[in-house]
Motif scaffolding. Structure first.
Motif, PDB file in Angstrom:
ATOM      1  N   VAL A  88       0.860  -1.303  -0.060  1.00  0.00           N
ATOM      2  CA  VAL A  88      -0.084  -0.020  -0.084  1.00  0.00           C
ATOM      3  C   VAL A  88       1.088   1.366  -0.123  1.00  0.00           C
ATOM      4  CG1 VAL A  88      -1.729   1.263   1.332  1.00  0.00           C
ATOM      5  CG2 VAL A  88      -1.983  -1.097   1.137  1.00  0.00           C
ATOM      6  N   THR A  89       0.800   2.166  -1.084  1.00  0.00           N
ATOM      7  CA  THR A  89       1.639   3.337  -1.175  1.00  0.00           C
ATOM      8  C   THR A  89       1.276   4.181   0.052  1.00  0.00           C
ATOM      9  OG1 THR A  89      -0.006   4.335  -2.619  1.00  0.00           O
ATOM     10  CG2 THR A  89       1.828   3.228  -3.723  1.00  0.00           C
ATOM     11  N   HIS A  90      -0.108   4.491   0.330  1.00  0.00           N
ATOM     12  CA  HIS A  90      -0.358   5.436   1.348  1.00  0.00           C
ATOM     13  C   HIS A  90      -1.678   5.111   2.121  1.00  0.00           C
ATOM     14  CE1 HIS A  90      -2.115   7.150  -2.169  1.00  0.00           C
ATOM     15  NE2 HIS A  90      -2.718   8.002  -1.771  1.00  0.00           N
ATOM     16  N   HIS A  91      -1.848   5.894   2.943  1.00  0.00           N
ATOM     17  CA  HIS A  91      -3.123   5.461   3.842  1.00  0.00           C
ATOM     18  C   HIS A  91      -4.454   5.881   3.285  1.00  0.00           C
ATOM     19  CE1 HIS A  91      -2.994   9.565   5.640  1.00  0.00           C
ATOM     20  NE2 HIS A  91      -4.469   9.281   5.819  1.00  0.00           N
ATOM     21  N   HIS A  92      -4.431   6.666   2.080  1.00  0.00           N
ATOM     22  CA  HIS A  92      -5.931   6.925   1.733  1.00  0.00           C
ATOM     23  C   HIS A  92      -6.789   5.728   1.426  1.00  0.00           C
ATOM     24  CE1 HIS A  92      -4.206  11.036   0.650  1.00  0.00           C
ATOM     25  NE2 HIS A  92      -4.223  11.020   1.920  1.00  0.00           N
ATOM     26  N   PRO A  93      -7.932   5.938   1.608  1.00  0.00           N
ATOM     27  CA  PRO A  93      -8.956   4.668   1.664  1.00  0.00           C
ATOM     28  C   PRO A  93      -9.014   3.934   0.310  1.00  0.00           C
ATOM     29  CG  PRO A  93     -10.220   6.633   1.971  1.00  0.00           C
ATOM     30  CD  PRO A  93      -8.857   6.870   2.206  1.00  0.00           C
ATOM     31  N   HIS A  95      -6.765   3.247  -1.473  1.00  0.00           N
ATOM     32  CA  HIS A  95      -5.430   2.662  -1.912  1.00  0.00           C
ATOM     33  C   HIS A  95      -5.275   1.486  -0.775  1.00  0.00           C
ATOM     34  CE1 HIS A  95      -3.894   5.495  -4.683  1.00  0.00           C
ATOM     35  NE2 HIS A  95      -4.481   6.244  -4.211  1.00  0.00           N
ATOM     36  N   VAL A  96      -5.724   1.944   0.532  1.00  0.00           N
ATOM     37  CA  VAL A  96      -5.625   0.943   1.576  1.00  0.00           C
ATOM     38  C   VAL A  96      -6.981   0.056   1.929  1.00  0.00           C
ATOM     39  CG1 VAL A  96      -6.323   2.274   3.608  1.00  0.00           C
ATOM     40  CG2 VAL A  96      -4.602   0.795   3.885  1.00  0.00           C
ATOM     41  N   GLY A  97      -8.043   0.543   1.305  1.00  0.00           N
ATOM     42  CA  GLY A  97      -9.294  -0.195   1.735  1.00  0.00           C
ATOM     43  C   GLY A  97      -9.507  -1.642   1.789  1.00  0.00           C
ATOM     44  N   LEU A  98      -8.841  -2.494   0.712  1.00  0.00           N
ATOM     45  CA  LEU A  98      -8.941  -3.831   0.738  1.00  0.00           C
ATOM     46  C   LEU A  98      -7.886  -4.578   1.344  1.00  0.00           C
ATOM     47  CD1 LEU A  98     -11.294  -4.718  -2.122  1.00  0.00           C
ATOM     48  CD2 LEU A  98     -11.900  -5.229   0.213  1.00  0.00           C
ATOM     49  N   ALA A  99      -6.965  -3.661   1.910  1.00  0.00           N
ATOM     50  CA  ALA A  99      -5.524  -4.455   2.314  1.00  0.00           C
ATOM     51  C   ALA A  99      -5.786  -5.379   3.565  1.00  0.00           C
ATOM     52  CB  ALA A  99      -4.606  -3.342   2.876  1.00  0.00           C
ATOM     53  N   GLY A 100      -6.722  -5.194   4.491  1.00  0.00           N
ATOM     54  CA  GLY A 100      -7.235  -6.053   5.445  1.00  0.00           C
ATOM     55  C   GLY A 100      -7.750  -7.170   4.944  1.00  0.00           C
ATOM     56  N   TRP A 101      -8.712  -7.158   3.998  1.00  0.00           N
ATOM     57  CA  TRP A 101      -9.478  -8.234   3.387  1.00  0.00           C
ATOM     58  C   TRP A 101      -8.340  -9.256   2.819  1.00  0.00           C
ATOM     59  CZ3 TRP A 101     -10.087  -9.319  -2.017  1.00  0.00           C
ATOM     60  CH2 TRP A 101     -11.145 -10.434  -2.335  1.00  0.00           C
ATOM     61  N   PHE A 102      -7.343  -8.605   2.170  1.00  0.00           N
ATOM     62  CA  PHE A 102      -6.332  -9.601   1.267  1.00  0.00           C
ATOM     63  C   PHE A 102      -5.504 -10.359   2.472  1.00  0.00           C
ATOM     64  CE2 PHE A 102      -6.853  -7.150  -2.530  1.00  0.00           C
ATOM     65  CZ  PHE A 102      -6.864  -8.238  -3.441  1.00  0.00           C
ATOM     66  N   GLN A 103      -5.412  -9.594   3.824  1.00  0.00           N
ATOM     67  CA  GLN A 103      -4.744 -10.348   4.797  1.00  0.00           C
ATOM     68  C   GLN A 103      -5.479 -11.383   5.235  1.00  0.00           C
ATOM     69  OE1 GLN A 103      -3.542  -6.308   7.060  1.00  0.00           O
ATOM     70  NE2 GLN A 103      -1.921  -7.430   7.563  1.00  0.00           N
ATOM     71  N   ASN A 159     -16.933   8.371   7.141  1.00  0.00           N
ATOM     72  CA  ASN A 159     -16.108   7.520   8.232  1.00  0.00           C
ATOM     73  C   ASN A 159     -14.990   6.726   7.374  1.00  0.00           C
ATOM     74  OD1 ASN A 159     -16.752   7.364  11.128  1.00  0.00           O
ATOM     75  ND2 ASN A 159     -18.406   8.233  10.088  1.00  0.00           N
ATOM     76  N   PHE A 160     -13.913   6.682   7.705  1.00  0.00           N
ATOM     77  CA  PHE A 160     -12.731   5.742   7.238  1.00  0.00           C
ATOM     78  C   PHE A 160     -13.111   4.461   6.959  1.00  0.00           C
ATOM     79  CE2 PHE A 160      -8.357   3.929   7.056  1.00  0.00           C
ATOM     80  CZ  PHE A 160      -7.940   4.693   6.097  1.00  0.00           C
ATOM     81  N   ALA A 161     -13.868   3.890   8.460  1.00  0.00           N
ATOM     82  CA  ALA A 161     -14.121   2.548   8.543  1.00  0.00           C
ATOM     83  C   ALA A 161     -15.295   2.219   7.728  1.00  0.00           C
ATOM     84  CB  ALA A 161     -14.675   2.620   9.916  1.00  0.00           C
ATOM     85  N   ASP A 162     -16.072   3.046   7.216  1.00  0.00           N
ATOM     86  CA  ASP A 162     -17.012   2.533   6.098  1.00  0.00           C
ATOM     87  C   ASP A 162     -16.483   2.130   4.674  1.00  0.00           C
ATOM     88  OD1 ASP A 162     -18.565   3.592   8.121  1.00  0.00           O
ATOM     89  OD2 ASP A 162     -19.447   5.456   7.066  1.00  0.00           O
ATOM     90  N   VAL A 163     -15.222   2.398   4.555  1.00  0.00           N
ATOM     91  CA  VAL A 163     -14.875   2.181   3.194  1.00  0.00           C
ATOM     92  C   VAL A 163     -13.502   1.478   3.280  1.00  0.00           C
ATOM     93  CG1 VAL A 163     -15.801   4.085   1.802  1.00  0.00           C
ATOM     94  CG2 VAL A 163     -13.643   4.522   2.913  1.00  0.00           C
ATOM     95  N   THR A 164     -13.238   0.929   4.286  1.00  0.00           N
ATOM     96  CA  THR A 164     -11.818   0.166   4.319  1.00  0.00           C
ATOM     97  C   THR A 164     -12.381  -0.985   5.254  1.00  0.00           C
ATOM     98  OG1 THR A 164     -11.151   1.396   6.430  1.00  0.00           O
ATOM     99  CG2 THR A 164     -10.481   2.334   4.276  1.00  0.00           C
ATOM    100  N   ALA A 165     -11.530  -2.082   4.859  1.00  0.00           N
ATOM    101  CA  ALA A 165     -11.577  -3.384   5.576  1.00  0.00           C
ATOM    102  C   ALA A 165     -10.839  -3.361   6.855  1.00  0.00           C
ATOM    103  CB  ALA A 165     -11.277  -4.683   4.756  1.00  0.00           C
ATOM    104  N   PRO A 166     -11.335  -3.935   7.873  1.00  0.00           N
ATOM    105  CA  PRO A 166     -10.504  -3.930   9.333  1.00  0.00           C
ATOM    106  C   PRO A 166      -9.081  -4.274   9.147  1.00  0.00           C
ATOM    107  CG  PRO A 166     -12.628  -4.868   9.741  1.00  0.00           C
ATOM    108  CD  PRO A 166     -12.459  -4.707   8.290  1.00  0.00           C
TER     109      PRO A 166
END
Ligand code: ZN
Length: 351
Positions: A88-93, A95-103, A159-166
């Motif tokens: 993930v290049t930077h924290h904007h949603p 870009h990072v949105g589905l990182a937790g889902w991939f993990q 809300n950041f949490a609405d568009v990013t996976a935990p």
């Protein structure tokens, strides 16, 4: 800031890949797109072939639709091979949105800059049903239009949490000076700044590729904003420092793979433009400050076009950033107006 395609840049692909499709932009490097429900309606993501699996760069928003598109990309262009690493290049949603889902769902490892990971995880936990007092105070300081402010007071904020996976615990830090192997190439990790604190970019040692995220974009200028999190930040200074540093590395044959719009060549020209755009904006802004003005009053000299309601929030944080830069550079004074807004005025010296 300006939407016109600048001269000196070339776009080897006129068309972006369609939904669920990939374009091979170099051997073992796939370019794909995910939709965004905003004026900027897409984000670019990339997959690099590591033989046994893929490294992907950025992920898109966490939405049902994005997950479905990723599933069809994984089964289609990515040929069923696993995604072993997410970068993930930077924290904007977007870009990072589905990182937790991939993990959690795909057993991928996450690599990203530390500040970005901490920002993303902090923002995920900061769920607000109504805007907090600090955000309202920040909007007032910026001189937000009364009608828009009244509306914001009563609405559930973005809300950041609405568009990013935990994001689960556990990631690997990327930092300035690292060399990382992916897609059968060695890449220098260089940290940008200004658009997001600690923004990773990747410069291939083996060919002409640059993975630039949102640090270097063609045809649109990355948003540089100040937020309630850090009201006295000077991201314009951070941005200019990073641009000057990166300008020293740019070559005419670099193929820049960014987070939005089209891949392009002509990096030295683009770096000059990105720097000059902000110097030009700062000059116009300073001229405009012959009388005291709040950030909400400064869209005309900064953007040279009408700002619609969908862009108002981004325009306001960008105006605050530029005014604050002039203030911190000693070129503009800052005082409180009766309504709580900071107003800025050009400092006249000498004569
Ligand atoms: Zn961004």
């Amino acid at each position: 800031m300006d939407a016109a395609a600048p001269a000196g840049l070339r776009y080897p692909w006129e068309q972006a890949p369609g939904e669920g499709e990939a374009t091979e932009v170099a051997e073992g490097v796939l370019w794909m797109r995910l939709p965004l429900p905003m004026k900027l309606d897409h984000v670019n993501v990339y997959a690099l072939d590591d033989g046994a699996g893929w490294t992907i760069i950025d992920t898109g928003f966490a939405s049902k639709r994005s997950r479905a598109i990723w599933e069809s990309l994984l089964a289609g262009p990515l040929a069923g091979k696993p995604v072993t690493r997410v970068i993930v290049t930077h924290h904007h949603p977007d870009h990072v949105g589905l990182a937790g889902w991939f993990q959690t769902e795909k057993a991928a490892d996450l690599l990203m800059p530390r500040t970005g990971w901490l920002m993303a995880r902090m923002l995920q936990l900061d769920v607000q049903d109504v805007p907090n007092a600090e955000s309202i105070a920040f909007y007032e300081s910026a001189g937000m239009e009364a009608e828009i402010l009244a509306q914001r007071r009563s609405e559930r904020p973005f809300n950041f949490a609405d568009v990013t996976a935990p994001l689960p615990l556990g990631y690997t830090r990327l930092k300035e000076g690292d060399v990382i192997r992916m897609g059968a190439r060695d890449w220098d990790v260089r940290m940008g700044n200004g658009h997001a604190p600690e923004h990773a970019t990747f410069w291939s040692r083996d060919d002409n590729l640059v993975l630039a995220g949102d640090q270097i974009l063609p045809s649109i200028s990355p948003n540089i904003g100040v937020y309630a999190t850090e009201p006295e930040a000077d991201p314009v200074a951070d941005w200019l420092e990073a641009c000057e540093r990166f300008a020293g590395f740019g070559r005419g044959d670099h193929l820049v793979l960014g987070g939005h719009k089209l891949p392009f060549t002509g990096l030295p020209t683009r770096m000059r433009q990105l720097i000059e755009n902000h110097h030009g904006a700062l000059e116009r802004l300073l001229d405009f400050l012959d009388t005291p003005k709040a950030a909400g009053d400064c869209f005309a000299p900064l953007f040279k076009r009408k700002i619609g309601s969908g862009e108002y929030g981004l325009a306001l944080v960008e105006a605050v950033a530029h005014l604050s830069h002039l203030h911190q550079a000693g070129l503009a004074s800052r005082t409180r107006r009766a309504d709580g807004a900071w107003v800025y005025q050009k400092v006249t010296t000498g004569e």
